[in-house]
Enzyme design. Structure first.
Site, PDB file in Angstrom:
ATOM      1  N   HIS A 127       1.122  -1.089   0.054  1.00 34.63           N
ATOM      2  CA  HIS A 127      -0.023  -0.097   0.175  1.00 34.63           C
ATOM      3  C   HIS A 127       0.941   1.407  -0.030  1.00 34.63           C
ATOM      4  O   HIS A 127       0.432   2.143  -0.847  1.00 34.63           O
ATOM      5  CB  HIS A 127      -0.879   0.137   1.173  1.00 34.63           C
ATOM      6  CG  HIS A 127      -1.784   1.275   1.512  1.00 34.63           C
ATOM      7  ND1 HIS A 127      -2.965   1.218   1.018  1.00 34.63           N
ATOM      8  CD2 HIS A 127      -1.293   2.301   2.159  1.00 34.63           C
ATOM      9  CE1 HIS A 127      -3.219   2.705   1.288  1.00 34.63           C
ATOM     10  NE2 HIS A 127      -2.394   3.238   1.946  1.00 34.63           N
ATOM     11  N   GLU A 128       1.958   1.206   0.697  1.00 39.45           N
ATOM     12  CA  GLU A 128       2.741   2.492   0.989  1.00 39.45           C
ATOM     13  C   GLU A 128       3.435   2.675  -0.484  1.00 39.45           C
ATOM     14  O   GLU A 128       3.633   3.707  -0.911  1.00 39.45           O
ATOM     15  CB  GLU A 128       3.641   2.221   2.049  1.00 39.45           C
ATOM     16  CG  GLU A 128       3.025   2.030   3.538  1.00 39.45           C
ATOM     17  CD  GLU A 128       2.097   3.603   3.863  1.00 39.45           C
ATOM     18  OE1 GLU A 128       2.288   4.479   3.322  1.00 39.45           O
ATOM     19  OE2 GLU A 128       0.938   3.277   4.350  1.00 39.45           O
ATOM     20  N   HIS A 131       1.619   4.203  -3.118  1.00 41.56           N
ATOM     21  CA  HIS A 131       1.565   5.725  -2.918  1.00 41.56           C
ATOM     22  C   HIS A 131       2.472   6.556  -3.746  1.00 41.56           C
ATOM     23  O   HIS A 131       2.323   7.487  -4.608  1.00 41.56           O
ATOM     24  CB  HIS A 131       1.388   6.139  -1.523  1.00 41.56           C
ATOM     25  CG  HIS A 131       0.304   6.020  -0.781  1.00 41.56           C
ATOM     26  ND1 HIS A 131      -1.032   6.707  -1.085  1.00 41.56           N
ATOM     27  CD2 HIS A 131      -0.059   5.584   0.432  1.00 41.56           C
ATOM     28  CE1 HIS A 131      -1.839   6.503  -0.166  1.00 41.56           C
ATOM     29  NE2 HIS A 131      -1.358   5.758   0.719  1.00 41.56           N
ATOM     30  N   GLU A 188      -6.059   6.905  -0.781  1.00 41.15           N
ATOM     31  CA  GLU A 188      -5.962   5.868  -0.042  1.00 41.15           C
ATOM     32  C   GLU A 188      -6.572   4.482  -0.812  1.00 41.15           C
ATOM     33  O   GLU A 188      -6.118   3.467  -0.748  1.00 41.15           O
ATOM     34  CB  GLU A 188      -6.676   6.090   1.306  1.00 41.15           C
ATOM     35  CG  GLU A 188      -5.814   7.012   2.141  1.00 41.15           C
ATOM     36  CD  GLU A 188      -4.855   6.377   2.681  1.00 41.15           C
ATOM     37  OE1 GLU A 188      -4.663   4.923   2.778  1.00 41.15           O
ATOM     38  OE2 GLU A 188      -3.762   7.246   3.158  1.00 41.15           O
TER      39      GLU A 188
END
Length: 260
Positions: A127-128, A131, A188
């Site tokens: 997920h990070e 980004h 997100e």
């Protein structure tokens, strides 16, 4: 309106239009800074954090986090501004992790009490990293600077002390410095989707993303604000969206990483 004011407005609008880009999911983005600028900011911020926060010296924990992170980043396409991802484990009770432009990943030991399996940790790291791949930091910094300074910011000013808080927040690490400029719900959700695909491609079980967010919900103690008052999707919405996305994922024939 004075001539110079009109010219300035036209220049700003023209620059903004020229800087329009698309995210991995096809969403329009405003991107005003180059990959080189963002990588420099990420590297500077990471070095600063390593000086100001305690770095874990636990060999077993470091080896475990490095294993999961490497499995993820090995499946990331080559990046133009760096060749290797740097991973640092911070010794802190924070249930958190982040990734910065320039290939920097930080994981707090407190996260390991919630992301209790390699697959769950891979969910967070994927997920990070998503980004970063989606240029979310660039997008936030671009929006902030367009709103506050009318594009009158230079390379020198970006690295200057007067923009430190805004820059750190835009990179996703502002909370640690008393600045709140969080990713929006759209970013997100986008990172959830891209990160889920990345972890699945890396050999991890995407179904564990649902278990992770169940753990997150328990860890929050029911104190999460209502979804309409938060920039993040609610835990329930996130879990529902992840279940739906997992059901459509390609089945990758990939060796499962042996991270312990």
């Amino acid at each position: 309106m004075k001539t110079w004011t009109k010219a300035c407005c036209i220049a700003v609008i023209t620059s903004a239009i020229a800087a329009c880009s698309s995210s991995p999911t096809g969403r329009n983005q405003l991107i005003l800074f180059s990959d080189a600028q963002m990588s420099q900011l990420g590297a500077q911020s990471f070095e600063q954090m390593k000086k100001e926060q305690k770095v874990s010296t636990d060999k077993a924990v470091n080896a475990y986090v490095q294993c999961v992170a490497k499995a993820i980043t090995d499946h990331v396409p080559p990046q133009p501004e760096f060749s290797e991802w740097e991973v640092v484990v911070f010794d802190s009770d924070q249930v958190n992790a982040f990734a910065l432009p320039g290939g920097k990943i930080g994981v707090y030991t407190g996260l390991l009490n919630v992301a209790v399996t390699p697959d769950q940790l891979a969910t967070v790291i994927g997920h990070e990293v998503a980004h970063v791949l989606a240029d979310h930091s660039n997008e936030r910094l671009s929006q902030s600077q367009l709103a506050n300074t009318g594009l009158q910011i230079t390379n020198a000013a970006l690295g200057g002390y007067q923009y430190r808080d805004v820059t750190m927040a835009a990179l996703g690490v502002g909370v640690q410095y008393g600045v709140i400029l969080p990713y929006g719900r759209t970013q997100e959700s986008e990172a959830d989707i891209v990160g889920l695909e990345l972890m699945a491609r890396s050999g991890f079980d995407p179904n564990q993303s649902v278990e992770l967010w169940k753990n997150m919900a328990k860890a929050s103690g029911g104190n999460q604000p209502p979804e309409l008052l938060s920039t993040h999707p609610s835990h329930d919405t996130r879990i529902s969206d992840l279940r739906a996305k997992t059901a459509t994922l390609t089945k990758y024939d990939t060796f499962k990483p042996d991270c312990k």
